[in-house]
Design a protein around this motif. Structure first.
Motif, PDB file in Angstrom:
ATOM      1  N   ALA A  96      -7.623  -4.378  -6.817  1.00  0.00           N
ATOM      2  CA  ALA A  96      -7.990  -3.268  -7.697  1.00  0.00           C
ATOM      3  C   ALA A  96      -7.428  -1.949  -7.169  1.00  0.00           C
ATOM      4  O   ALA A  96      -6.981  -1.096  -7.955  1.00  0.00           O
ATOM      5  CB  ALA A  96      -9.511  -3.178  -7.825  1.00  0.00           C
ATOM      6  N   SER A  97      -7.433  -1.774  -5.861  1.00  0.00           N
ATOM      7  CA  SER A  97      -6.848  -0.567  -5.275  1.00  0.00           C
ATOM      8  C   SER A  97      -5.346  -0.492  -5.557  1.00  0.00           C
ATOM      9  O   SER A  97      -4.804   0.577  -5.876  1.00  0.00           O
ATOM     10  CB  SER A  97      -7.110  -0.544  -3.766  1.00  0.00           C
TER      11      SER A  97
ATOM     12  N   ARG B 118      -4.866   0.442  -9.193  1.00  0.00           N
ATOM     13  CA  ARG B 118      -5.099   1.882  -9.412  1.00  0.00           C
ATOM     14  C   ARG B 118      -3.906   2.701  -8.930  1.00  0.00           C
ATOM     15  O   ARG B 118      -3.473   3.645  -9.607  1.00  0.00           O
ATOM     16  CB  ARG B 118      -6.381   2.308  -8.692  1.00  0.00           C
ATOM     17  N   ASP B 119      -3.358   2.360  -7.763  1.00  0.00           N
ATOM     18  CA  ASP B 119      -2.180   3.071  -7.267  1.00  0.00           C
ATOM     19  C   ASP B 119      -0.995   2.929  -8.222  1.00  0.00           C
ATOM     20  O   ASP B 119      -0.125   3.808  -8.282  1.00  0.00           O
ATOM     21  CB  ASP B 119      -1.785   2.546  -5.883  1.00  0.00           C
ATOM     22  N   ALA B 120      -0.971   1.802  -8.972  1.00  0.00           N
ATOM     23  CA  ALA B 120       0.118   1.552  -9.910  1.00  0.00           C
ATOM     24  C   ALA B 120      -0.190   2.086 -11.300  1.00  0.00           C
ATOM     25  O   ALA B 120       0.418   1.642 -12.281  1.00  0.00           O
ATOM     26  CB  ALA B 120       0.400   0.053  -9.980  1.00  0.00           C
ATOM     27  N   SER B 121      -1.132   3.030 -11.389  1.00  0.00           N
ATOM     28  CA  SER B 121      -1.521   3.640 -12.666  1.00  0.00           C
ATOM     29  C   SER B 121      -2.089   2.615 -13.635  1.00  0.00           C
ATOM     30  O   SER B 121      -1.918   2.722 -14.847  1.00  0.00           O
ATOM     31  CB  SER B 121      -0.324   4.369 -13.312  1.00  0.00           C
ATOM     32  N   GLN B 122      -2.765   1.618 -13.106  1.00  0.00           N
ATOM     33  CA  GLN B 122      -3.404   0.576 -13.902  1.00  0.00           C
ATOM     34  C   GLN B 122      -4.907   0.575 -13.594  1.00  0.00           C
ATOM     35  O   GLN B 122      -5.493  -0.454 -13.238  1.00  0.00           O
ATOM     36  CB  GLN B 122      -2.794  -0.791 -13.583  1.00  0.00           C
ATOM     37  N   ALA B 123      -5.527   1.750 -13.728  1.00  0.00           N
ATOM     38  CA  ALA B 123      -6.939   1.873 -13.355  1.00  0.00           C
ATOM     39  C   ALA B 123      -7.841   1.007 -14.218  1.00  0.00           C
ATOM     40  O   ALA B 123      -8.873   0.518 -13.750  1.00  0.00           O
ATOM     41  CB  ALA B 123      -7.368   3.343 -13.433  1.00  0.00           C
ATOM     42  N   HIS B 124      -7.497   0.821 -15.493  1.00  0.00           N
ATOM     43  CA  HIS B 124      -8.301  -0.058 -16.340  1.00  0.00           C
ATOM     44  C   HIS B 124      -8.309  -1.479 -15.792  1.00  0.00           C
ATOM     45  O   HIS B 124      -9.354  -2.141 -15.751  1.00  0.00           O
ATOM     46  CB  HIS B 124      -7.755  -0.059 -17.769  1.00  0.00           C
TER      47      HIS B 124
ATOM     48  N   ALA C 157     -11.484  -3.864 -14.282  1.00  0.00           N
ATOM     49  CA  ALA C 157     -11.729  -5.257 -14.670  1.00  0.00           C
ATOM     50  C   ALA C 157     -11.770  -6.159 -13.442  1.00  0.00           C
ATOM     51  O   ALA C 157     -12.621  -7.056 -13.337  1.00  0.00           O
ATOM     52  CB  ALA C 157     -10.654  -5.727 -15.641  1.00  0.00           C
ATOM     53  N   LEU C 158     -10.877  -5.928 -12.489  1.00  0.00           N
ATOM     54  CA  LEU C 158     -10.874  -6.713 -11.252  1.00  0.00           C
ATOM     55  C   LEU C 158     -12.151  -6.485 -10.456  1.00  0.00           C
ATOM     56  O   LEU C 158     -12.694  -7.416  -9.847  1.00  0.00           O
ATOM     57  CB  LEU C 158      -9.648  -6.347 -10.412  1.00  0.00           C
ATOM     58  N   LEU C 159     -12.657  -5.261 -10.476  1.00  0.00           N
ATOM     59  CA  LEU C 159     -13.878  -4.957  -9.732  1.00  0.00           C
ATOM     60  C   LEU C 159     -15.102  -5.582 -10.391  1.00  0.00           C
ATOM     61  O   LEU C 159     -16.073  -5.931  -9.699  1.00  0.00           O
ATOM     62  CB  LEU C 159     -14.048  -3.441  -9.615  1.00  0.00           C
ATOM     63  N   GLU C 160     -15.080  -5.733 -11.720  1.00  0.00           N
ATOM     64  CA  GLU C 160     -16.168  -6.465 -12.375  1.00  0.00           C
ATOM     65  C   GLU C 160     -16.177  -7.918 -11.900  1.00  0.00           C
ATOM     66  O   GLU C 160     -17.244  -8.508 -11.669  1.00  0.00           O
ATOM     67  CB  GLU C 160     -16.012  -6.403 -13.898  1.00  0.00           C
ATOM     68  N   ARG C 161     -14.997  -8.502 -11.757  1.00  0.00           N
ATOM     69  CA  ARG C 161     -14.919  -9.867 -11.229  1.00  0.00           C
ATOM     70  C   ARG C 161     -15.374  -9.916  -9.777  1.00  0.00           C
ATOM     71  O   ARG C 161     -16.066 -10.858  -9.358  1.00  0.00           O
ATOM     72  CB  ARG C 161     -13.493 -10.397 -11.345  1.00  0.00           C
ATOM     73  N   ALA C 162     -14.987  -8.907  -8.994  1.00  0.00           N
ATOM     74  CA  ALA C 162     -15.415  -8.851  -7.597  1.00  0.00           C
ATOM     75  C   ALA C 162     -16.934  -8.753  -7.495  1.00  0.00           C
ATOM     76  O   ALA C 162     -17.556  -9.351  -6.605  1.00  0.00           O
ATOM     77  CB  ALA C 162     -14.759  -7.656  -6.895  1.00  0.00           C
ATOM     78  N   GLN C 163     -17.535  -8.015  -8.411  1.00  0.00           N
ATOM     79  CA  GLN C 163     -18.992  -7.894  -8.418  1.00  0.00           C
ATOM     80  C   GLN C 163     -19.643  -9.244  -8.699  1.00  0.00           C
ATOM     81  O   GLN C 163     -20.658  -9.593  -8.088  1.00  0.00           O
ATOM     82  CB  GLN C 163     -19.407  -6.866  -9.471  1.00  0.00           C
TER      83      GLN C 163
ATOM     84  N   CYS D  78       0.816  -1.214   0.000  1.00  0.00           N
ATOM     85  CA  CYS D  78       0.000   0.000   0.000  1.00  0.00           C
ATOM     86  C   CYS D  78       0.850   1.265   0.000  1.00  0.00           C
ATOM     87  O   CYS D  78       0.315   2.367  -0.038  1.00  0.00           O
ATOM     88  CB  CYS D  78      -0.945   0.011   1.209  1.00  0.00           C
ATOM     89  N   GLN D  79       2.155   1.121   0.044  1.00  0.00           N
ATOM     90  CA  GLN D  79       3.034   2.291   0.090  1.00  0.00           C
ATOM     91  C   GLN D  79       3.364   2.744  -1.334  1.00  0.00           C
ATOM     92  O   GLN D  79       3.795   1.953  -2.174  1.00  0.00           O
ATOM     93  CB  GLN D  79       4.324   1.956   0.844  1.00  0.00           C
ATOM     94  N   GLN D  80       3.129   4.025  -1.607  1.00  0.00           N
ATOM     95  CA  GLN D  80       3.430   4.569  -2.926  1.00  0.00           C
ATOM     96  C   GLN D  80       4.942   4.692  -3.118  1.00  0.00           C
ATOM     97  O   GLN D  80       5.625   5.310  -2.306  1.00  0.00           O
ATOM     98  CB  GLN D  80       2.780   5.959  -3.079  1.00  0.00           C
ATOM     99  N   THR D  81       5.445   4.066  -4.169  1.00  0.00           N
ATOM    100  CA  THR D  81       6.870   4.141  -4.483  1.00  0.00           C
ATOM    101  C   THR D  81       7.028   4.571  -5.927  1.00  0.00           C
ATOM    102  O   THR D  81       6.087   4.523  -6.721  1.00  0.00           O
ATOM    103  CB  THR D  81       7.560   2.783  -4.261  1.00  0.00           C
ATOM    104  N   ALA D  82       8.238   4.958  -6.270  1.00  0.00           N
ATOM    105  CA  ALA D  82       8.487   5.457  -7.620  1.00  0.00           C
ATOM    106  C   ALA D  82       8.311   4.365  -8.669  1.00  0.00           C
ATOM    107  O   ALA D  82       7.927   4.637  -9.806  1.00  0.00           O
ATOM    108  CB  ALA D  82       9.890   6.050  -7.709  1.00  0.00           C
ATOM    109  N   ASP D  83       8.584   3.114  -8.299  1.00  0.00           N
ATOM    110  CA  ASP D  83       8.510   2.025  -9.281  1.00  0.00           C
ATOM    111  C   ASP D  83       7.323   1.110  -8.999  1.00  0.00           C
ATOM    112  O   ASP D  83       7.374  -0.085  -9.287  1.00  0.00           O
ATOM    113  CB  ASP D  83       9.802   1.221  -9.273  1.00  0.00           C
TER     114      ASP D  83
END
Length: 445
Positions: free
Chosen positions: A323-324, A327-333, A337-343, A282-287
């Motif tokens: 999914a969170s 999103r933090d890794a700039s992979q919101a798309h 998709a992961l949230l559709e599976r979660a649903q 959960c820690q934001q890092t440069a990479d």
């Protein structure tokens, strides 16, 4: 009398099929005016769609499957891309409506991800050959619009295909949860072994250890012969195998516990293991983007493992957390998709907790906001914020845990900030309805 008896919606559908979209839109507007003569067309569409949505309420009402009028509007909008009746309506957040808006706006990446989600849903829901073929054709069209024609040839490997082609095929199969023997498969590589193990787990029995141990040995031997650049990939494969062994051990422990105490709680070991998997970075890092892409196969396997052993609660929570991270890794798309599976996992859950569903919807809003789809994000965020306020008001002071109250405060404050940035509400309303309640709920003050 002729016009009174004419089914205007059917006339609009016929016009759409023969390419007379302007006539179809006219007939559709006349139909809507007949249904609700006192409302403009866009409000009539919402009213008709709400009536067809059953008992869905709150934020869930935004995700109802579109009714016949809205589906017809999807078809007409493809022929009339300048029409704003569909494009400007942000209260339709169902995947099919978002797909129609994405294709209207030439947002090919969003369309590609949504087409992929629809194909995955068709495969998992066993919609039959026709439904799967339609979803496959839709995905092929989206790929073609991106100019990625070589991907369209990536079908079932031919008889003379090599091991790499079959490995890609087997990885796709276990990711899409397509179990059982694969006709024509001749190669037994890493992903073929993973697919075989997960096929056993889906049948509610632990996988046979000898093949998995052999897979681990072959992975270790391969590490001795490869360059340092490929060592990380092999290490990840060891972690993937470890996840299968851990789940197999947890299933065996639960089986022994059930034999000793048939009336006691079941599945505790698997539930505990799933909870440990949810502790994602959960820690934001440069990479963080590179980190996510490198270890994503491990998380994909863990999510598939939870689905294979029918743990919808744990699967839903894990996918929401993943999914969170995406999103933090700039992979919101990917997050969407992961949230559709979660649903879909939540739909298999007998009594889904409202808090889990709200967290899922809030994460959808955050992904949509990061993708610049502000209208849909704000529609969801507002609905979630309303439920957060009502739940907090219904509780006595201090009844909710500090973590829950902190989450409520985050939803309210973030929604207020988004509304301020979008200039869709006055400062007084934002202060009164979002920021002040956030401060009052926040356990840190």
């Amino acid at each position: 009398a002729f016009w009174t008896a004419l089914d205007l919606r059917a006339a609009a559908a016929c016009a759409a099929r023969v390419g007379r979209a302007q006539d179809g839109l006219l007939y559709l507007e006349l139909h809507l005016q007949r249904v609700h003569p006192d409302l403009p067309p866009e409000q009539t569409l919402r009213a008709v769609d709400s009536a067809a949505g059953g008992n869905l309420a709150g934020v869930e009402s935004l995700f109802r499957a579109p009714g016949q009028e809205v589906l017809l509007l999807h078809t007409l909008a493809q022929q009339l891309p300048e029409d704003e009746l569909l494009y400007g309506n942000s209260t339709w957040c169902h995947a099919s409506s978002r797909l129609a808006r994405a294709e209207l706006g030439q947002d090919h990446l969003t369309a590609l991800h949504l087409r992929s989600d629809l194909l995955e849903a068709a495969l998992q829901n066993r919609e039959g050959q026709r439904g799967q073929e339609a979803a496959t054709l839709g995905l092929d069209d989206a790929i073609a619009r991106l100019g990625l024609h070589p991907l369209l040839t990536n079908q079932t490997p031919t008889d003379d295909a090599g091991s790499d082609a079959w490995e890609r095929r087997m990885e796709s199969l276990w990711r899409l949860q397509q179990w059982g023997p694969i006709p024509g498969a001749r190669h037994q590589g890493f992903h073929a072994g993973i697919h075989s193990a997960l096929t056993s787990l889906s049948a509610a029995k632990p996988p046979a250890e000898p093949p998995l141990l052999g897979l681990a040995v072959s992975t270790a031997v391969g590490m001795q012969l490869e360059s340092p650049e490929l060592m990380c990939k092999r290490a990840l494969q060891f972690q993937m195998l470890g996840s299968i062994f851990n789940l197999s051990d947890a299933m065996s422990e639960d089986a022994r516990r059930s034999q000793r105490s048939p009336t006691g709680p079941s599945g505790l070991a698997v539930t505990s293991l799933a909870a440990s998997w949810q502790e994602l970075p959960c820690q934001q890092t440069a990479d963080i983007t590179r980190q996510f892409l490198e270890i994503e196969p491990l998380y994909a396997l863990q999510a598939t493992l939870l689905s294979a052993v029918s743990k919808p609660l744990e699967e839903c929570r894990f996918l929401t957390a993943l999914a969170s991270f995406a999103r933090d890794a700039s992979q919101a798309h990917r997050g969407l998709a992961l949230l559709e599976r979660a649903q879909r996992a939540a739909a298999r859950w007998a009594k889904p907790a409202r808090s889990d569903l709200l967290q899922l919807r809030w994460e959808q809003a955050r992904c949509l906001w990061d993708l610049g789809q502000t209208q849909e994000a704000l529609s969801i965020a507002r609905a979630v914020a309303v439920e957060c306020r009502s739940q907090q008001n219904a509780r006595s002071n201090g009844a909710a845990s500090a973590d829950v109250r902190a989450w409520f405060a985050q939803v309210l404050s973030s929604t207020g900030r988004w509304l301020s940035l979008s200039k869709l509400e006055s400062p007084d309303v934002i202060q009164k309805d979002y920021l002040q309640p956030a401060v009052a709920i926040d356990p840190t003050g």
